[in-house]
Design an enzyme around this catalytic site. Structure first.
Site: not given
Ligand code: IMP
Ligand code: MG
Length: 181
Positions: A43, A98, A101, A129, A150-151, A157, A163
Protein backbone atom coordinates in the site's frame (compact mmCIF):
# COMPACT_ATOMS: atom_id res chain seq x y z
CA UNK A 1 -12.11 3.09 -12.52
CA UNK A 2 -13.13 6.67 -11.69
CA UNK A 3 -16.75 5.53 -11.96
CA UNK A 4 -16.19 3.09 -9.09
CA UNK A 5 -15.51 6.00 -6.74
CA UNK A 6 -18.16 7.83 -4.77
CA UNK A 7 -15.91 10.90 -4.69
CA UNK A 8 -12.28 11.96 -4.94
CA UNK A 9 -10.77 13.09 -1.64
CA UNK A 10 -7.25 14.13 -2.66
CA UNK A 11 -6.12 14.73 -6.22
CA UNK A 12 -2.51 14.47 -7.37
CA UNK A 13 -1.51 18.12 -6.76
CA UNK A 14 -3.02 18.02 -3.25
CA UNK A 15 -1.10 14.84 -2.40
CA UNK A 16 2.14 16.26 -3.74
CA UNK A 17 1.74 19.54 -1.87
CA UNK A 18 1.26 17.66 1.38
CA UNK A 19 4.27 15.43 0.64
CA UNK A 20 6.41 18.57 0.23
CA UNK A 21 5.39 19.63 3.74
CA UNK A 22 5.94 16.25 5.42
CA UNK A 23 9.27 15.75 3.64
CA UNK A 24 10.47 19.16 4.84
CA UNK A 25 9.48 18.29 8.40
CA UNK A 26 11.22 14.89 8.30
CA UNK A 27 14.34 16.36 6.64
CA UNK A 28 14.55 18.92 9.42
CA UNK A 29 13.92 16.44 12.25
CA UNK A 30 16.58 13.99 11.00
CA UNK A 31 19.18 16.43 9.65
CA UNK A 32 22.02 15.20 11.89
CA UNK A 33 21.13 11.50 11.68
CA UNK A 34 21.00 8.69 9.17
CA UNK A 35 17.47 7.49 8.72
CA UNK A 36 16.43 3.89 8.10
CA UNK A 37 13.05 3.86 6.39
CA UNK A 38 10.91 0.74 6.78
CA UNK A 39 8.25 0.71 4.06
CA UNK A 40 5.20 -1.45 4.68
CA UNK A 41 4.22 -2.81 1.26
CA UNK A 42 2.26 -2.87 -0.98
CA UNK A 43 0.00 0.00 0.00
CA UNK A 44 2.78 2.47 0.74
CA UNK A 45 4.58 1.99 -2.59
CA UNK A 46 3.58 5.28 -4.28
CA UNK A 47 3.80 7.21 -1.02
CA UNK A 48 7.31 5.94 -0.27
CA UNK A 49 8.57 6.61 -3.80
CA UNK A 50 7.21 10.16 -3.88
CA UNK A 51 8.10 11.05 -0.29
CA UNK A 52 11.68 9.76 -0.28
CA UNK A 53 12.54 11.68 -3.44
CA UNK A 54 11.74 14.83 -1.49
CA UNK A 55 14.10 14.02 1.42
CA UNK A 56 17.68 15.08 0.59
CA UNK A 57 19.32 13.12 3.44
CA UNK A 58 21.42 9.97 3.42
CA UNK A 59 19.04 7.14 4.24
CA UNK A 60 18.53 3.41 3.95
CA UNK A 61 15.37 1.74 2.73
CA UNK A 62 14.00 -1.64 3.79
CA UNK A 63 10.66 -3.07 2.72
CA UNK A 64 8.35 -5.36 4.66
CA UNK A 65 5.30 -7.11 3.30
CA UNK A 66 2.46 -7.58 5.72
CA UNK A 67 -0.60 -9.74 5.31
CA UNK A 68 -3.66 -8.94 7.37
CA UNK A 69 -6.61 -8.14 5.17
CA UNK A 70 -7.58 -11.33 3.36
CA UNK A 71 -9.51 -9.39 0.71
CA UNK A 72 -12.11 -8.00 3.06
CA UNK A 73 -12.75 -4.41 4.00
CA UNK A 74 -11.73 -4.88 7.61
CA UNK A 75 -8.60 -6.03 9.37
CA UNK A 76 -8.54 -9.48 10.90
CA UNK A 77 -6.30 -8.46 13.77
CA UNK A 78 -3.83 -11.19 12.89
CA UNK A 79 -0.85 -9.53 11.21
CA UNK A 80 1.76 -11.67 9.49
CA UNK A 81 5.15 -10.26 8.51
CA UNK A 82 6.24 -12.08 5.39
CA UNK A 83 9.99 -11.59 5.92
CA UNK A 84 12.39 -11.52 8.82
CA UNK A 85 12.61 -8.02 10.22
CA UNK A 86 15.79 -6.24 9.05
CA UNK A 87 18.64 -5.70 11.49
CA UNK A 88 17.92 -2.24 12.84
CA UNK A 89 19.97 -2.29 16.04
CA UNK A 90 21.05 1.23 17.04
CA UNK A 91 19.35 2.84 14.04
CA UNK A 92 16.84 5.68 13.70
CA UNK A 93 13.79 4.04 12.19
CA UNK A 94 10.93 5.64 10.33
CA UNK A 95 8.04 3.28 9.56
CA UNK A 96 6.09 4.37 6.47
CA UNK A 97 2.61 2.98 5.88
CA UNK A 98 -0.32 3.96 3.70
CA UNK A 99 -3.11 4.19 6.25
CA UNK A 100 -3.88 3.81 9.94
CA UNK A 101 -7.15 1.99 10.35
CA UNK A 102 -7.47 -0.45 13.27
CA UNK A 103 -3.80 0.13 14.15
CA UNK A 104 -2.98 -3.62 14.13
CA UNK A 105 -0.48 -3.43 11.26
CA UNK A 106 1.67 -0.55 12.43
CA UNK A 107 1.55 -1.79 16.04
CA UNK A 108 2.75 -5.25 14.95
CA UNK A 109 5.54 -3.88 12.73
CA UNK A 110 6.66 -1.53 15.47
CA UNK A 111 6.69 -4.29 18.09
CA UNK A 112 8.71 -6.56 15.84
CA UNK A 113 11.30 -3.85 15.10
CA UNK A 114 11.58 -2.92 18.78
CA UNK A 115 12.93 -6.38 19.57
CA UNK A 116 16.02 -5.49 17.47
CA UNK A 117 16.77 -2.51 19.78
CA UNK A 118 16.83 0.44 17.38
CA UNK A 119 17.94 3.86 18.67
CA UNK A 120 14.53 5.38 17.87
CA UNK A 121 11.28 4.57 16.06
CA UNK A 122 8.84 7.01 14.51
CA UNK A 123 5.78 6.38 12.39
CA UNK A 124 4.65 8.22 9.26
CA UNK A 125 1.35 7.45 7.53
CA UNK A 126 -0.22 9.06 4.51
CA UNK A 127 -3.76 8.69 5.86
CA UNK A 128 -5.24 8.28 9.31
CA UNK A 129 -8.88 7.33 9.86
CA UNK A 130 -10.66 9.26 12.58
CA UNK A 131 -11.95 6.36 14.65
CA UNK A 132 -11.50 4.35 17.81
CA UNK A 133 -8.59 1.99 17.09
CA UNK A 134 -8.24 -1.61 18.25
CA UNK A 135 -4.57 -0.79 18.95
CA UNK A 136 -3.31 2.57 20.08
CA UNK A 137 -0.71 3.90 17.61
CA UNK A 138 0.93 7.31 17.78
CA UNK A 139 1.84 8.47 14.30
CA UNK A 140 4.49 11.21 14.32
CA UNK A 141 3.73 12.35 10.78
CA UNK A 142 0.26 12.16 9.19
CA UNK A 143 -0.53 13.24 5.63
CA UNK A 144 -4.29 13.58 5.95
CA UNK A 145 -6.93 12.70 8.53
CA UNK A 146 -9.99 11.13 6.91
CA UNK A 147 -13.40 9.89 8.00
CA UNK A 148 -13.90 6.17 8.61
CA UNK A 149 -14.61 5.29 4.96
CA UNK A 150 -12.96 2.79 2.62
CA UNK A 151 -10.58 4.59 0.28
CA UNK A 152 -8.56 3.44 -2.73
CA UNK A 153 -5.94 4.81 -5.09
CA UNK A 154 -2.35 6.04 -4.86
CA UNK A 155 -1.23 2.61 -3.65
CA UNK A 156 -4.34 1.71 -1.67
CA UNK A 157 -6.30 -1.25 -2.97
CA UNK A 158 -9.57 -3.05 -2.72
CA UNK A 159 -8.87 -6.72 -3.54
CA UNK A 160 -5.58 -5.65 -5.17
CA UNK A 161 -7.27 -3.23 -7.58
CA UNK A 162 -7.15 0.59 -7.87
CA UNK A 163 -3.54 0.94 -6.62
CA UNK A 164 -2.57 2.68 -9.86
CA UNK A 165 -5.06 5.56 -9.55
CA UNK A 166 -2.98 8.73 -9.13
CA UNK A 167 -5.55 10.19 -6.68
CA UNK A 168 -7.30 8.94 -3.53
CA UNK A 169 -11.06 8.49 -3.38
CA UNK A 170 -13.87 6.78 -1.50
CA UNK A 171 -14.96 3.49 -3.06
CA UNK A 172 -18.67 3.13 -3.76
CA UNK A 173 -20.30 1.17 -0.95
CA UNK A 174 -22.07 -1.32 -3.19
CA UNK A 175 -18.69 -2.44 -4.60
CA UNK A 176 -17.42 -3.10 -1.09
CA UNK A 177 -20.39 -5.30 -0.35
CA UNK A 178 -20.19 -7.39 -3.53
CA UNK A 179 -18.93 -10.95 -3.23
CA UNK A 180 -15.38 -11.73 -4.42
CA UNK A 181 -14.23 -11.72 -8.12
P1 IMP B 1 -4.90 -1.59 10.09
O1 IMP B 1 -4.02 -2.74 10.49
O2 IMP B 1 -6.37 -1.92 10.35
O3 IMP B 1 -4.50 -0.26 10.71
O4 IMP B 1 -4.86 -1.43 8.53
C1 IMP B 1 -3.74 -1.65 7.87
C2 IMP B 1 -3.87 -1.95 6.41
O5 IMP B 1 -5.20 -2.18 5.98
C3 IMP B 1 -3.41 -0.77 5.63
O6 IMP B 1 -1.99 -0.76 5.51
C4 IMP B 1 -4.11 -0.97 4.32
O7 IMP B 1 -3.37 -1.84 3.49
C5 IMP B 1 -5.40 -1.63 4.71
N1 IMP B 1 -6.50 -0.63 4.80
C6 IMP B 1 -7.09 -0.10 5.90
N2 IMP B 1 -8.04 0.77 5.57
C7 IMP B 1 -8.06 0.82 4.21
C8 IMP B 1 -8.82 1.56 3.26
O8 IMP B 1 -9.68 2.40 3.55
N3 IMP B 1 -8.53 1.32 1.95
C9 IMP B 1 -7.58 0.43 1.54
N4 IMP B 1 -6.84 -0.27 2.40
C10 IMP B 1 -7.08 -0.08 3.73
MG1 MG C 1 -4.60 -3.66 1.21
Amino acid sequence: MRGDLERVLFDEPAIHRRLDEIAAQISNDYRERELTVIAVLHGSLMFVADLLRRIPLPLKLECLTVASYHGKAQTSGEVVLRELAPDVAGRDILILDDILDSGHTVAAVRERLETAKPHSIRVCVLLSKKKQRARQVDANYVGFEIEDEFVVGYGLDFRERYRNLPYIGVLRKELLEQSDK
